[in-house]
Design a protein around this motif. Structure first.
Motif, PDB file in Angstrom:
ATOM      1  N   LEU A 324       0.828  -1.202   0.000  1.00  0.00           N
ATOM      2  CA  LEU A 324       0.000   0.000   0.000  1.00  0.00           C
ATOM      3  C   LEU A 324       0.866   1.256   0.000  1.00  0.00           C
ATOM      4  O   LEU A 324       0.583   2.223  -0.729  1.00  0.00           O
ATOM      5  CB  LEU A 324      -0.916   0.010   1.224  1.00  0.00           C
ATOM      6  CG  LEU A 324      -2.081  -0.982   1.239  1.00  0.00           C
ATOM      7  CD1 LEU A 324      -2.859  -0.853   2.538  1.00  0.00           C
ATOM      8  CD2 LEU A 324      -3.016  -0.773   0.053  1.00  0.00           C
ATOM      9  N   ARG A 325       1.936   1.251   0.794  1.00  0.00           N
ATOM     10  CA  ARG A 325       2.826   2.414   0.824  1.00  0.00           C
ATOM     11  C   ARG A 325       3.597   2.526  -0.491  1.00  0.00           C
ATOM     12  O   ARG A 325       3.772   3.627  -1.030  1.00  0.00           O
ATOM     13  CB  ARG A 325       3.797   2.319   2.005  1.00  0.00           C
ATOM     14  CG  ARG A 325       4.739   3.522   2.121  1.00  0.00           C
ATOM     15  CD  ARG A 325       3.937   4.812   2.247  1.00  0.00           C
ATOM     16  NE  ARG A 325       4.719   5.999   1.975  1.00  0.00           N
ATOM     17  CZ  ARG A 325       5.162   6.838   2.918  1.00  0.00           C
ATOM     18  NH1 ARG A 325       4.911   6.579   4.193  1.00  0.00           N
ATOM     19  NH2 ARG A 325       5.824   7.913   2.581  1.00  0.00           N
ATOM     20  N   GLY A 326       4.056   1.403  -1.006  1.00  0.00           N
ATOM     21  CA  GLY A 326       4.761   1.424  -2.282  1.00  0.00           C
ATOM     22  C   GLY A 326       3.880   1.910  -3.416  1.00  0.00           C
ATOM     23  O   GLY A 326       4.336   2.646  -4.307  1.00  0.00           O
ATOM     24  N   GLN A 327       2.617   1.529  -3.393  1.00  0.00           N
ATOM     25  CA  GLN A 327       1.661   2.001  -4.398  1.00  0.00           C
ATOM     26  C   GLN A 327       1.507   3.518  -4.321  1.00  0.00           C
ATOM     27  O   GLN A 327       1.496   4.204  -5.353  1.00  0.00           O
ATOM     28  CB  GLN A 327       0.309   1.335  -4.169  1.00  0.00           C
ATOM     29  CG  GLN A 327      -0.792   1.799  -5.118  1.00  0.00           C
ATOM     30  CD  GLN A 327      -2.168   1.357  -4.653  1.00  0.00           C
ATOM     31  OE1 GLN A 327      -2.508   1.511  -3.470  1.00  0.00           O
ATOM     32  NE2 GLN A 327      -2.955   0.800  -5.559  1.00  0.00           N
ATOM     33  N   ALA A 328       1.410   4.042  -3.102  1.00  0.00           N
ATOM     34  CA  ALA A 328       1.284   5.491  -2.927  1.00  0.00           C
ATOM     35  C   ALA A 328       2.515   6.208  -3.464  1.00  0.00           C
ATOM     36  O   ALA A 328       2.402   7.223  -4.171  1.00  0.00           O
ATOM     37  CB  ALA A 328       1.072   5.816  -1.451  1.00  0.00           C
ATOM     38  N   ASP A 329       3.703   5.702  -3.144  1.00  0.00           N
ATOM     39  CA  ASP A 329       4.935   6.332  -3.633  1.00  0.00           C
ATOM     40  C   ASP A 329       5.015   6.287  -5.150  1.00  0.00           C
ATOM     41  O   ASP A 329       5.460   7.255  -5.790  1.00  0.00           O
ATOM     42  CB  ASP A 329       6.148   5.646  -3.009  1.00  0.00           C
ATOM     43  CG  ASP A 329       6.307   5.963  -1.527  1.00  0.00           C
ATOM     44  OD1 ASP A 329       5.787   7.008  -1.091  1.00  0.00           O
ATOM     45  OD2 ASP A 329       6.943   5.166  -0.813  1.00  0.00           O
ATOM     46  N   THR A 385      -8.767   8.401  -3.929  1.00  0.00           N
ATOM     47  CA  THR A 385      -9.082   6.962  -4.005  1.00  0.00           C
ATOM     48  C   THR A 385      -7.841   6.106  -3.757  1.00  0.00           C
ATOM     49  O   THR A 385      -7.821   4.922  -4.098  1.00  0.00           O
ATOM     50  CB  THR A 385      -9.695   6.608  -5.378  1.00  0.00           C
ATOM     51  OG1 THR A 385      -8.829   7.062  -6.427  1.00  0.00           O
ATOM     52  CG2 THR A 385     -11.056   7.257  -5.539  1.00  0.00           C
ATOM     53  N   LEU A 386      -6.827   6.710  -3.174  1.00  0.00           N
ATOM     54  CA  LEU A 386      -5.595   5.983  -2.864  1.00  0.00           C
ATOM     55  C   LEU A 386      -5.868   5.036  -1.693  1.00  0.00           C
ATOM     56  O   LEU A 386      -6.225   5.474  -0.595  1.00  0.00           O
ATOM     57  CB  LEU A 386      -4.509   6.982  -2.498  1.00  0.00           C
ATOM     58  CG  LEU A 386      -3.056   6.513  -2.509  1.00  0.00           C
ATOM     59  CD1 LEU A 386      -2.638   6.041  -3.893  1.00  0.00           C
ATOM     60  CD2 LEU A 386      -2.157   7.641  -2.026  1.00  0.00           C
ATOM     61  N   PRO A 387      -5.734   3.720  -1.882  1.00  0.00           N
ATOM     62  CA  PRO A 387      -6.078   2.766  -0.823  1.00  0.00           C
ATOM     63  C   PRO A 387      -5.381   3.029   0.512  1.00  0.00           C
ATOM     64  O   PRO A 387      -5.997   2.890   1.563  1.00  0.00           O
ATOM     65  CB  PRO A 387      -5.668   1.422  -1.424  1.00  0.00           C
ATOM     66  CG  PRO A 387      -5.881   1.601  -2.887  1.00  0.00           C
ATOM     67  CD  PRO A 387      -5.445   3.013  -3.158  1.00  0.00           C
ATOM     68  N   ALA A 388      -4.107   3.418   0.493  1.00  0.00           N
ATOM     69  CA  ALA A 388      -3.398   3.663   1.753  1.00  0.00           C
ATOM     70  C   ALA A 388      -4.075   4.777   2.543  1.00  0.00           C
ATOM     71  O   ALA A 388      -4.290   4.657   3.761  1.00  0.00           O
ATOM     72  CB  ALA A 388      -1.940   4.026   1.474  1.00  0.00           C
ATOM     73  N   LEU A 389      -4.412   5.861   1.877  1.00  0.00           N
ATOM     74  CA  LEU A 389      -5.075   6.976   2.541  1.00  0.00           C
ATOM     75  C   LEU A 389      -6.440   6.572   3.066  1.00  0.00           C
ATOM     76  O   LEU A 389      -6.814   6.861   4.209  1.00  0.00           O
ATOM     77  CB  LEU A 389      -5.202   8.147   1.571  1.00  0.00           C
ATOM     78  CG  LEU A 389      -6.018   9.350   2.061  1.00  0.00           C
ATOM     79  CD1 LEU A 389      -5.383   9.977   3.287  1.00  0.00           C
ATOM     80  CD2 LEU A 389      -6.163  10.377   0.952  1.00  0.00           C
TER      81      LEU A 389
END
Length: 577
Positions: A324-329, A385-389
């Motif tokens: 999830l964090r990698g996706q956000a970055d 719509t960012l899953p981590a957020l």
């Protein structure tokens, strides 16, 4: 407070090291109203990551006024190094130190915005002491490291070798030269105690003391005697360099930046801007805006967020949360490098990223590397719509319109909400036969709830297509999701909307959001709240951001041109007893 007054300590064996800790405690116990924390009346806005304790403004934040004839950089509190900055600084000073991360104790999930620093606790003091002990022991236990940091040729006078250590190592560790003879002598007292046993032990005690000094743990700024107005003075080149390096890289100045100190490049606004350019091209500088976005979105909260193990077993997997964090970055990198870095792209982009852990979110199969996918079905709208957020802004077993509405109010509109009342009733139990919206209907009719929740819930309902892990859904409680919402109490986006996509478009076109971006960047880069005297700094920052087409990549250049970055208020440099 002067550098000499904050570093005085008495040396009597181990008591000397305790005195260092006591000196540290004495210097951080009175950060008061001039520390850049939010004003008590709530007029300067806040994000929940800031630790604000204001009473709340219940509406749009006023634009600060600029008086160009009065240069006032505002308060410049001593800034404690963050955990990341501490580790980076030690690495660049002495190399990798085994066991250092553990010696610092459990990692805090505090935001990097660092707007309100609490007093350092006794436990934290002990962690700093343990960390200093570990670093010093690692150096003296490694002949190569000892020779590099504290060389002393055969036949040389040991105390003179220690003096050179204080001068050379201290200049880097304290981010400023040590030139006062009495100051150097105070350091050497520590060495003398240990040297009764051996040279190595003397070096060890000296390093332990220096690494617990406020001048190491804090970014201490005194300024110069060169006035630029009745309230402002120039920073020394060493202080400017430290501001640049810790903002951009999260560590101390390197050799090239030290050269700029020596050749006078940091004495003018133009020279500072010139140094910024090459620092941004450094690999560490390239991550700056990405780091800002992660902090702004509260992504440090991923590791501490709790999810119901029965409802969301995948959350218990560390690799899932890391994805999830990698996706956000990956998304931040895409916006900054492939979509012009624009605020609009940040809020409305239809590009998502997935790997093998997250492919299920989008009905595809991923592998180890992140891949881009464009969503044309209206289910993707940038960070909204960012899953981590969305996972952070949710409860353990259900979505949370309250949390998500609060995030929009505080993080994207910079509105400061009042603290909740003490007598909040227990929330309704999660019932799979009813929707989240239905369970929150009490907020619409209870007079004790409606005042605040009319600002939160109607915005948060727009996110109801996304569950507690940020996965898209069509049903909630067995019924079709109702994602209609409403915005009130803003300058320019009031009205009804349907779903996150419409909300994102409205936010992307808002001047209030645009100004909030400038405020959030100021808080991140200057490490304090904007206040009334910062009107001109905020005006310059916002004008630069606008002129760049709302390109987030322009924010670092904008902030180093402000009074708040270039100067500090004059202080009484008379030594206090």
């Amino acid at each position: 407070m002067t550098t000499s007054s904050i570093d005085k300590f008495t040396v009597h064996g181990s008591v000397g090291l305790l005195a260092v800790a006591l000196a540290l405690s004495a210097c951080i116990g009175n950060l008061g109203s001039e520390d850049g924390s939010p004003p008590a009346d709530g007029t300067s806005g806040s994000s929940s990551s800031s630790g604000s304790s204001g009473s709340g403004s219940m509406g749009p934040v006023e634009t600060l006024r600029c008086d160009a004839d009065d240069i006032d950089p505002g308060p410049s509190p001593m800034r404690l190094l963050s955990r990341e900055q501490y580790l980076n600084t030690v690495r660049d000073l002495v190399g990798d130190v085994p066991g250092l991360d553990a010696a610092l104790g459990p990692a805090s999930e505090a935001s990097a915005f660092g707007l309100l620093q609490p007093d350092v606790t006794q436990v934290e003091l002990e962690h700093f002491q343990t960390a200093a002990d570990v670093i010093a022991a690692a150096i003296v236990g490694n002949p190569t490291a000892l020779e590099e940091i504290a060389p002393c040729e055969a036949g040389a006078e040991a105390r003179e070798c220690a003096r050179q250590l204080v001068v050379r190592f201290g200049a880097r560790a304290y981010r400023a030269p040590i030139t006062d003879a009495a100051d150097i002598e105070r350091h050497l007292q520590l060495f003398s105690v240990g040297a009764e046993t051996s040279y190595e032990h003397g070096v060890e005690l000296l390093l332990r003391g220096m690494l617990q000094s406020p001048r190491f743990l804090y970014r201490v700024e005194i300024g110069t005697s060169e006035k630029v107005s009745g309230r402002a003075v120039k920073l020394s080149p060493y202080e400017v360099a430290a501001r640049l390096s810790y903002m951009l890289w999260g560590t101390l100045p390197d050799a090239r930046l030290n050269e700029a100190i020596e050749d006078g490049s940091l004495t003018t606004k133009e020279g500072v801007a010139e140094q910024l350019e090459w620092m941004l091209e450094d690999e560490r500088g390239k991550e700056l805006v990405n780091r800002f976005l992660g902090s702004w979105m509260h992504l440090n909260g991923l590791n501490s967020a709790v999810k119901d193990a029965d409802a969301f077993p995948e959350w218990q997997s560390r690799s899932f949360r890391e994805s999830l964090r990698g996706q956000a970055d990956a998304f931040f990198d895409h916006v900054l490098n492939s979509e012009g870095g624009t605020l609009s792209a940040l809020l409305t982009s239809t590009t998502v990223f997935y790997d093998k852990e997250l492919g299920g979110y989008y009905g595809v199969t991923g592998d180890d590397a992140f891949q881009a996918l464009t969503r044309t079905d209206g289910t993707a709208s940038g960070i909204l719509t960012l899953p981590a957020l969305l996972a952070i802004q949710a409860k353990p077993a259900e979505s949370s319109p309250i949390y998500r509405g609060k995030f929009v109010r505080e993080a994207l509109l910079c509105q400061q909400l009042p603290a909740p009342p003490a007598n909040i009733p227990k929330p309704p139990e999660v019932d799979q036969s009813s929707s989240t919206r239905e369970r929150l209907r009490q907020h619409e009719v209870d007079p004790g709830c409606v005042g605040c929740h009319q600002l939160l819930d109607p915005i948060g309902f727009g996110f109801e297509h996304y569950d507690a892990l940020g996965r898209y859904r069509e049903l909630d409680g067995g019924e079709p999701v109702d994602a209609s919402g409403k915005v009130i109490a803003t300058r320019d986006i009031d009205g009804d909307f349907d779903g996150v996509t419409e909300l994102g478009e409205r936010l992307a076109g808002s001047a209030e959001v645009e100004e909030c971006v400038a405020r959030q960047w100021f808080r991140f880069a200057i490490a304090r709240f904007e206040q009334d005297m910062d009107g001109c700094s905020m005006k310059r920052l916002l004008e630069t951001f606008k002129a760049a087409g709302q390109d987030l990549n322009a924010l670092p250049r904008a902030v180093v041109e402000t009074d708040a970055f270039l100067y500090r208020r004059a202080i009484d440099t008379k030594e206090t007893p």
